[in-house]
Scaffold this motif. Structure first.
Motif, PDB file in Angstrom:
ATOM      1  N   PHE A   1      41.002  43.227  18.982  1.00  0.00           N
ATOM      2  CA  PHE A   1      41.586  44.633  19.020  1.00  0.00           C
ATOM      3  C   PHE A   1      40.989  45.656  19.880  1.00  0.00           C
ATOM      4  N   HIS A   2      40.385  45.055  21.010  1.00  0.00           N
ATOM      5  CA  HIS A   2      39.912  45.835  21.964  1.00  0.00           C
ATOM      6  C   HIS A   2      40.961  46.090  23.292  1.00  0.00           C
ATOM      7  N   THR A   3      40.686  47.141  24.029  1.00  0.00           N
ATOM      8  CA  THR A   3      41.560  47.035  25.296  1.00  0.00           C
ATOM      9  C   THR A   3      40.657  46.351  26.315  1.00  0.00           C
ATOM     10  N   ILE A   4      41.255  45.890  27.255  1.00  0.00           N
ATOM     11  CA  ILE A   4      40.381  45.130  28.411  1.00  0.00           C
ATOM     12  C   ILE A   4      40.339  46.409  29.592  1.00  0.00           C
ATOM     13  N   ASP A   5      39.474  46.237  30.133  1.00  0.00           N
ATOM     14  CA  ASP A   5      39.121  47.146  31.410  1.00  0.00           C
ATOM     15  C   ASP A   5      39.635  46.335  32.493  1.00  0.00           C
ATOM     16  N   TRP A   6      40.783  46.604  33.123  1.00  0.00           N
ATOM     17  CA  TRP A   6      41.125  45.692  34.225  1.00  0.00           C
ATOM     18  C   TRP A   6      40.480  45.936  35.443  1.00  0.00           C
ATOM     19  N   GLN A   7      39.845  47.035  35.775  1.00  0.00           N
ATOM     20  CA  GLN A   7      39.166  47.314  37.098  1.00  0.00           C
ATOM     21  C   GLN A   7      37.845  46.422  37.040  1.00  0.00           C
ATOM     22  N   ARG A   8      37.297  46.451  35.812  1.00  0.00           N
ATOM     23  CA  ARG A   8      35.973  45.523  35.705  1.00  0.00           C
ATOM     24  C   ARG A   8      36.514  44.182  35.838  1.00  0.00           C
ATOM     25  N   ASP A   9      37.326  43.879  35.150  1.00  0.00           N
ATOM     26  CA  ASP A   9      37.574  42.215  35.407  1.00  0.00           C
ATOM     27  C   ASP A   9      38.236  41.845  36.566  1.00  0.00           C
ATOM     28  N   ILE A  10      38.625  42.595  37.300  1.00  0.00           N
ATOM     29  CA  ILE A  10      39.398  42.218  38.516  1.00  0.00           C
ATOM     30  C   ILE A  10      38.151  42.199  39.497  1.00  0.00           C
ATOM     31  N   ALA A  11      37.219  43.373  39.254  1.00  0.00           N
ATOM     32  CA  ALA A  11      35.951  43.238  40.118  1.00  0.00           C
ATOM     33  C   ALA A  11      35.035  42.064  40.142  1.00  0.00           C
ATOM     34  N   ARG A  12      35.154  41.593  38.665  1.00  0.00           N
ATOM     35  CA  ARG A  12      34.226  40.317  38.389  1.00  0.00           C
ATOM     36  C   ARG A  12      34.987  39.217  39.199  1.00  0.00           C
ATOM     37  N   ASP A  13      36.198  39.187  38.974  1.00  0.00           N
ATOM     38  CA  ASP A  13      36.902  38.038  39.756  1.00  0.00           C
ATOM     39  C   ASP A  13      36.527  37.811  41.079  1.00  0.00           C
ATOM     40  N   ARG A  14      36.769  39.238  41.935  1.00  0.00           N
ATOM     41  CA  ARG A  14      36.541  39.246  43.090  1.00  0.00           C
ATOM     42  C   ARG A  14      34.972  38.895  43.592  1.00  0.00           C
ATOM     43  N   MET A  15      34.085  39.174  42.841  1.00  0.00           N
ATOM     44  CA  MET A  15      32.644  38.799  42.890  1.00  0.00           C
ATOM     45  C   MET A  15      32.579  37.135  42.853  1.00  0.00           C
ATOM     46  N   ARG A  16      33.206  36.739  41.832  1.00  0.00           N
ATOM     47  CA  ARG A  16      33.079  35.084  41.639  1.00  0.00           C
ATOM     48  C   ARG A  16      33.900  34.518  42.979  1.00  0.00           C
ATOM     49  N   HIS A  17      35.097  35.115  43.230  1.00  0.00           N
ATOM     50  CA  HIS A  17      35.590  34.668  44.677  1.00  0.00           C
ATOM     51  C   HIS A  17      34.819  34.421  45.494  1.00  0.00           C
ATOM     52  N   ARG A  18      34.038  35.633  45.999  1.00  0.00           N
ATOM     53  CA  ARG A  18      33.118  35.594  47.154  1.00  0.00           C
ATOM     54  C   ARG A  18      32.050  34.763  46.999  1.00  0.00           C
ATOM     55  N   TYR A  19      31.693  34.609  45.843  1.00  0.00           N
ATOM     56  CA  TYR A  19      30.513  33.600  45.477  1.00  0.00           C
ATOM     57  C   TYR A  19      30.996  32.104  46.017  1.00  0.00           C
TER      58      TYR A  19
END
Lengths: 192, 818
Positions: free
Chosen positions: B93-111
């Motif tokens: 029952f929490h909301t997600i933080d889209w910006q943070r998750d997308i930034a995380r994915d971007r970093m993972r992708h860069r890696y």
């Protein structure tokens, strides 16, 4: 469990393959008015209609392929009158898929019902005996629920044998379901 | 539809990512520059804005390189922060933080892109990562199609079990049992191989005794199925009840409901759906199909860590899965994609559109090859139409739209009233009893009327189809002359059968409307599409028959004389049924584009787009005028899900300062970047219940450094206590990167890697309209409010939702949130 189901299905398939000879996988279904509508115009029985079902290839599924071989002599000379009034439709199905699916559905439902009966009737008795053990699990879970998450509980379960691990998973699942039940049936916070 | 312009940076070209990375750097250096300055500057407290600005600009240029380094460390640390378990996940029952998750994915992708050069294996891993999205939706499509086939076949078999059994092959339903027998009786569809229950018990097929036995068996079977469905749901997966679309909408907008898309929910929803449809309740299996598809999507996304561990990315798969769900429910792949786009999805970039398209295609293909109904289509009520319609018919079509909107409004209002009553009264404590009561009433009243006794899908099919030679129902009892060869069907006066059918249909309409009001929202899996389509089809068919008889009576009138004078069948009641169905469904769900596409995919003709559009539009207007919300939005509001609707406009003049927490006389709980100990922080976590804390330079200055989530803080402290030696209550918690030499005391706890250094900030004078827009379009979880550059407060999504509710004169405490 899967292997039992599949073997069971295999046996059933064998048994039923003999029985279900009369069931085809495709048909051509034609619906026509009764012949009297062309042969005897005085008789007004429009509403009696007749099925003509034949097992023919799809390209032969029309009046020429299905009706005329059957009724050709009765409506001689009036084919052009009779045929446009027939509707033919080619249909096919897969009996094996139907059989397997229905049997799977029956199996799944019976397994669920048996498990439900087990949980309702036997489980309280079993749990009474293992109450101390159960208590311990609850405490662990409270700790993990407070935020420590995955690997912690993983470490815990490595300690026990397989049976314990299954029991642990089951307890965890039961607690989740209990929580869901509380949300929905008691507090009515969701899914109203 | 791109709601996240920032996301455009995630292209697979490494060069491109590098540039976004650079531009983001510039933003970050500001913060780090400040933090490096403060150590030598404790009297910056009262610094005024102009001076501060100067200072910042100079330090920024100085520290540019340094900041660069820090940022990359910080974020590569974020990638490796997988060693702290659970970071990046969310609580129930929490909301997600889209910006943070997308930034995380971007970093993972860069890696991954960076590692690609290292070895062949990394190259393969990179390739796998690149296509895993497509692979995942492929699997989702395959499984959704298969599950839909199982549900269709199982439900059609079990529905016929209420009437009788095929003793030679018990797994066949009535139609399949009588598949190749010529003697099949057209009226009842009965044949010698299919035994009704009265025949099984040794009675004849005719007579009062047989009727009573069949009646009783019908009720008993219905009760058994409904009881099983309700108790399975209650026992194993309470989340499997209901239609699921309001919850899916909320989840896709960025809410976490743990277990809602889990394995047990999936199994019980499928089984319960088969059972409750077979029980003959006034519900459909099309809406829950969306939930089932999303559950499949969620389960399969765990095979791919890229999606399984990242809630924002997972929602891309779920959007595609929702499309597949509608695709198999109606055999309408394009309609499914549009449904996902129009109705359920919140964040729908083009990439997701293509994946939804692919997923819907695969699912429809699989279901089509299973061929559950033996009609080469994925729905029972597929009809093929190519009759032309005349221009004047637009008037009855629009009238149908208006009637549809009225029926939909009545339905929504009554259903919501009943659901609210159930929620707040004692009725809610007896979910299984309620299901049984409704089932008994439905079965008792449904059986005598042939139109309600049959399966709802069959009824819709009957209403949609034209009167041809193969249709022997009362509805087609026209005084037609079959002796004329060339025109098989022509316009004709209605026979007594049609009038009988009309009365029965009116009764069926009233019955279905009332029962659906009480059924939708019960604690069994139940959808809404089929009942509303059915209501509309009945109304449409009635109007169609009326117009047809009008045209027959006034054949010479100028209105009809052009097209109808030839004696050809110029008015098709089946087409009216279709338009009416679209109108009611459109009024209930407020869909427009996707509805029309679904309907014309059902009929296989583009010719009727204009009538369908006219009806859908009219019904939407009437519905919007009489009641603000569609049924799904109304249920979201009833349950208080934190759903920030992008359709509503925010039309008030409040400012950020009015909404933010803390209010006056309260203090904001903040964490200082380098002066609090572990004990201090744990104390604060105990005393407050906030889900995140701003990190500031010092309590006096309140200069913002970043934002840290409660959950991450908990996890990181627990992890450090376990893993790092010497961490105790007196350890300092550092959110800075500088290595402070500390000879005395325990080693410091460095938590910079869990710190979000780019929280979205606004000033206290920002109008709420802008803020609501930011929350909607960027998918924020919270934003920080500053005044003169100093931290003043926090606005969370909950605050925004409560504020909106308050301004709409609703109870703000009804928002479900943790």
């Amino acid at each position: 469990m899967v292997s039992t189901i599949s073997s069971f299905c295999g046996v059933l398939l064998l048994v039923c393959a003999v029985k279900a000879q009369s069931y085809e996988n495709s048909r051509c279904k034609c619906v026509c008015p009764s012949i009297s509508s062309v042969t005897n115009s005085t008789d007004i029985s429009h509403n009696t209609r007749h099925f003509h079902i034949a097992n023919v290839p799809p390209n032969k599924c029309n009046c020429d392929g299905v009706i005329l071989p059957k009724l050709g002599d009765k409506i001689k000379g009036r084919e052009n009158e009779f045929c446009p009034r027939c509707e033919c439709k080619y249909e096919n199905r897969n009996l094996t898929i139907i059989k397997v699916v229905v049997i799977i559905v029956i199996w799944v439902i019976s397994i669920l019902v048996i498990y439900m009966a087990f949980l309702i009737i036997l489980d309280p008795l079993l749990n009474k005996r293992a109450k101390g053990n159960y208590q311990e699990h609850t405490n662990e879970e409270d700790e993990t629920a407070a935020g420590v998450g995955g690997p912690m509980s993983h470490n815990m379960s490595v300690r026990g044998n397989v049976l314990n691990r299954v029991g642990h998973q089951q307890d965890k699942w039961k607690r989740q379901v209990k929580e869901q039940r509380r949300n929905i049936y008691d507090r009515h916070t969701m899914l109203n | 539809m791109e709601k996240f312009p920032l996301k455009k940076g995630t292209s697979s070209i490494p060069l491109h990512t590098a540039t976004t990375y650079q531009t983001m750097n510039k933003k970050y250096t500001n913060g780090s520059g400040l933090s490096s300055v403060t150590s030598d500057d404790s009297d910056m407290i009262d610094i005024n804005t102009s001076g501060g600005g100067d200072r910042n600009s100079t330090t920024r240029s100085q520290d540019d390189d340094d900041g660069n380094l820090q940022y990359s460390v910080g974020f590569s640390g974020m990638h490796e922060s997988a060693d702290i378990p659970g970071i990046g996940q969310y609580d129930d029952f929490h909301t997600i933080d889209w910006q943070r998750d997308i930034a995380r994915d971007r970093m993972r992708h860069r890696y991954i892109v960076k590692k690609k050069q290292d070895s062949i294996w990394s190259l393969i891993e990179g390739a796998h990562d690149a296509w895993s999205g497509w692979l995942c939706v492929l699997l989702v499509g395959l499984l959704t199609g298969a599950v839909a086939g199982v549900i269709d076949i199982g439900a059609s078999w079990m529905t016929d079990l209420k009437f009788g059994i095929c003793p030679e092959a018990f797994w066949l339903n009535q139609e399949h049992c009588c598949w190749s027998l010529n003697e099949t009786n057209l009226d009842t569809g009965n044949c010698s191989q299919w035994l009704t229950w009265s025949e099984v018990l040794g009675h004849s097929t005719k007579g009062a005794g047989a009727y009573i036995i069949s009646y009783l068996f019908y009720i008993v079977w219905a009760l058994l199925f409904a009881a099983l469905s309700a108790s399975l749901v209650r026992m194993f997966a309470p989340y499997a009840c209901g239609s699921g679309i309001p919850e899916i909408k909320t989840i896709l907008s960025g809410f976490i409901i743990r277990g809602y898309l889990g394995k047990w929910t999936l199994i019980i929803k499928c089984v319960g759906l088969i059972l409750s449809v077979s029980a003959g309740l006034s519900l459909g299996k099309e809406g829950p199909m969306v939930h089932i598809a999303c559950a499949i999507g969620n389960i399969l996304s765990y095979l791919f860590p890229k999606y399984g561990r990242n809630e924002a990315k997972k929602r891309e798969i779920l959007s595609a899965a929702a499309a597949a769900g509608v695709s198999v429910a109606f055999g309408a792949p394009i309609g499914g994609v549009l449904f996902s786009l129009e109705e359920v999805s919140y964040y729908f970039p083009l990439k997701t559109l293509w994946r939804s398209f692919f997923c819907a295609l695969i699912a429809a293909f699989i279901l089509r090859s299973i061929n559950p109904f033996g009609n080469e289509h994925s729905v029972l009520f597929f009809v093929e139409y190519n009759k032309p319609w005349i221009f004047i018919e637009l008037i009855p079509f629009i009238a149908l739209g208006i009637i549809g909107g009225l029926i939909a409004t009545v339905f929504i209002k009554a259903n919501l009233y009943w659901c609210r009553y159930r929620k707040h009264s004692k009725l809610g404590q007896y979910p299984v009893t309620e299901v049984l009561m409704v089932t008994v009433i439905t079965a008792v009243f449904a059986y005598p009327n042939p139109y309600t006794r049959m399966n709802t899908s069959q009824l819709i099919y009957l209403l949609f189809s034209q009167c041809g030679i193969s249709n022997t129902d009362d509805l087609c009892d026209y005084n037609r002359n079959f002796t004329d060869v060339n025109s098989a069907i022509e316009i004709a006066a209605a026979g007594p059968g049609v009038y009988r059918a009309v009365w029965l249909l009116i009764l069926a309409l009233v019955f279905k409307l009332i029962m659906t009001i009480f059924t939708f929202g019960m604690k069994v899996p139940c959808g809404l599409f089929i009942p509303s389509l059915c209501l509309g089809a009945i109304v449409g068919r009635l109007v169609g028959i009326f117009v047809e008889q009008l045209a027959y009576t006034y054949q010479k009138n100028w209105i009809f004389s052009g097209e109808c004078s030839t004696g050809d069948d110029c008015i098709t009641p089946g087409l009216y049924a279709m338009v009416g169905a679209a109108a009611v469904l459109g009024g209930v769900t407020r869909m427009t584009v996707s509805l029309v596409v679904i309907m014309f995919e059902l009929t296989g003709g583009v010719r009727y787009i204009v009538p369908l559009m006219a009806a859908a539009m009219a019904s939407k207007w009437v519905g919007d005028a009489l009641g603000r919300q569609g049924i799904y939005d109304a249920h979201i509001a009833l349950n208080g899900y934190p759903f920030l609707d992008s359709k509503d406009e925010f039309a008030h003049t409040s400012l950020a300062a009015d909404v933010m927490q803390p209010k006056r006389n309260e203090t904001l709980s903040v964490i200082t970047q380098d002066s609090m100990t572990v004990d201090d922080i744990e104390q604060m976590l105990k005393e407050t219940e906030h889900n995140g804390y701003p990190v500031v330079v010092s309590r006096e200055s309140q200069y913002l450094v970043g934002f840290v989530l409660r959950r991450d803080l908990n996890l990181a402290i627990a992890n450090a206590k376990r893993m790092v030696d010497g961490i105790c209550g007196q350890s300092l918690v550092l959110f800075t990167s500088g290595t402070t030499i500390q000879a005395l005391g325990p080693p410091p706890l460095k938590l910079k890697k869990i710190l979000d250094m780019a929280p979205i900030t606004i000033t206290d004078q920002t109008p709420m309209e802008t803020i609501v827009d930011m929350f909607r379009k960027l998918g924020l979880r919270q934003t920080l409010v500053t005044h003169n550059g100093r931290l003043l407060g926090v606005i969370t999504k909950k605050d925004v939702l409560r504020h909106v509710k308050q301004l709409d004169n609703e109870d703000p405490n009804s928002v479900l949130f943790n």
